[in-house]
Design a protein around this motif. Sequence first.
Motif, PDB file in Angstrom:
ATOM      1  N   THR A 106       4.041  -0.883   4.982  1.00  0.00           N
ATOM      2  CA  THR A 106       3.552  -0.136   4.001  1.00  0.00           C
ATOM      3  C   THR A 106       2.176  -0.256   3.495  1.00  0.00           C
ATOM      4  O   THR A 106       1.484   0.516   3.336  1.00  0.00           O
ATOM      5  N   GLY A 107       1.721  -1.621   3.425  1.00  0.00           N
ATOM      6  CA  GLY A 107       0.506  -1.904   2.819  1.00  0.00           C
ATOM      7  C   GLY A 107       0.216  -2.199   1.416  1.00  0.00           C
ATOM      8  O   GLY A 107       0.732  -1.449   0.620  1.00  0.00           O
ATOM      9  N   ASP A 108      -0.596  -3.317   1.197  1.00  0.00           N
ATOM     10  CA  ASP A 108      -0.954  -3.511  -0.136  1.00  0.00           C
ATOM     11  C   ASP A 108      -1.329  -2.525  -1.028  1.00  0.00           C
ATOM     12  O   ASP A 108      -2.286  -1.614  -0.430  1.00  0.00           O
ATOM     13  N   TYR A 122      -0.166   6.708   1.125  1.00  0.00           N
ATOM     14  CA  TYR A 122       1.539   6.437   1.361  1.00  0.00           C
ATOM     15  C   TYR A 122       2.091   7.969   1.792  1.00  0.00           C
ATOM     16  O   TYR A 122       3.171   8.201   1.130  1.00  0.00           O
ATOM     17  N   ASP A 125       6.012   6.515   4.453  1.00  0.00           N
ATOM     18  CA  ASP A 125       6.382   4.856   4.062  1.00  0.00           C
ATOM     19  C   ASP A 125       6.494   4.487   5.616  1.00  0.00           C
ATOM     20  O   ASP A 125       6.594   4.927   6.598  1.00  0.00           O
TER      21      ASP A 125
END
Lengths: 300, 235
Positions: A106-108, A122, A125
């Motif tokens: 997902t990624g911070d 995003y 997802d």
Amino acid sequence: MSRLQEKLSRGEFTVTGEIGPPKGTNIDPVIHEAGEYLKGSVTAVNVTDIQTAVMRASSLVGCVKLKEKGIEPVLQMVCRDRNRLALQSDLLSAAILGIENVLSITGDHVVAGDHKGAMPVYDLDSVGLLQAMAKLESGTDMGLDNKGAPNALDGSPKFFKGCVVTPCAEDVEPQVIKLAKKAEAGAQFVQTQAVYDPKAFEKFINLVKQYKIKIPILVGIVMLKNAGMANYMNNFVPGVQVPKEITKRLKETDKKEVPKVSAQICGQLIRDMKGMCQGAHLMTLGWDRYVPDIVAAAGL
Amino acid sequence: MLLTEAKPVGEVLNLIGADKSVFLLGCGGCPVGAQTGGEEKLAGLKAELEKAGKKVTGSMVVDFLCNKALVGSRFFAPARAAQLREASRVAVVSCGVGVQSAAAILGKPVVPALNTISTNAVQGLWPSEERCGQCGDCMLGMTGGVCPITTCSKSLVNGTCGGTNKGKCEVSPEKDCGWLMIYKRLKALGRTDDLRKMNAPRDHSKSDIPDRLRKSVHWALEYSKAEEPPKQATA
């Protein structure tokens, strides 16, 4: 088939490492270190993708540089920075460059990083990104032509598709439910967030079994550089709990001895959890030179 | 005024699934102006649901569904409460805020009957924390009536990320994790299976207002009448 896929499919306990590209163009030192310390100790090396939303060179370029050194890369891909057009395009580029292992994350959020005003994307997802990979493998992309038919690709990629999970989150069931969806979307291996508590990991593994998730899991091992880092992780890193005994041990260790002790702690964690999973993913945060010590301490 | 559009009946029935009994709840505010809600539309939906073999246990229009106190108070009457109890699902004919407000207080799985495309300038009453993301493709029926588009900082559609921390979001220790709220709501409703359903990537084109709606926004029905060309007298 990538070496990582080959080893995991043989059921061999497999170790991966991780590097982060530089903020700037000076990539040689990190690639050199990987060649010195990771090449002989791990099967493949992840290259982080703008980790913690701190702007850096790309994962793709790091992967290419690793390949030039004869190290098998794992391309990390976060959903934060690119829409589905750019993600699919980069997946094709990776395949053209001979990169097979791809990890969907997902990624911070951008507020964690150093460009807090950036637009968080995003568009896909982590489940959607895995579906996109599978779609490209099948010879079409996510779009449609004017007649509403899928667009055919001129040459389709083949990936070894990975995903991540936080096994020691306070609420672990939603994590496992999402992991089940990732497996359903085509994930073939899992690398986990850091684990310091084998009991919590066992609870997670039991739930994984309950949800009938059958893909290989590489337990995440993050080297602690000092007791302060352990406290920081407990306070600020979601889903990571360092037991008091570990923090105490680091606190009581002479500063010069800390790397050695930290490597021993990692080795012990791997020994404790080896029977529950199919491999370990080592995140040394720049302390690459201690990877051989960890592998030795784990008895691998 | 909120711009809403009816979901296809097939989609509403799909969301109701195998459940047999449905209570119909409509908003008497914006959807009346948008001509997507109100008594008449509720009657139409009731007929469709009954045609498909569903039992409609009761039906009611509340002035403004976005006001939770108002919605709750309308179920004080024992007869209404009984109709609600009898229903397995509540189909809500309102914008996403009304659906979320109903879900928050009624303790029943909700099914949105409309897609919300735009909140435009006037947003009806907005007394509480529920927000609608105007995505045009309402997924509240699968998320326990908690909107992942507005409650999740990343607007994820398939569940929580690794940034959830003791119920809070990685973005701020003051912000609740949207997907954990969804998980807890679904758990309370005994419907965690809904979390297993795969949701396709969002179709962002659905949040654009289609031309036909852009041209036919009429808050006052009189205004729409004034716009109509005079009818030709027929012999």
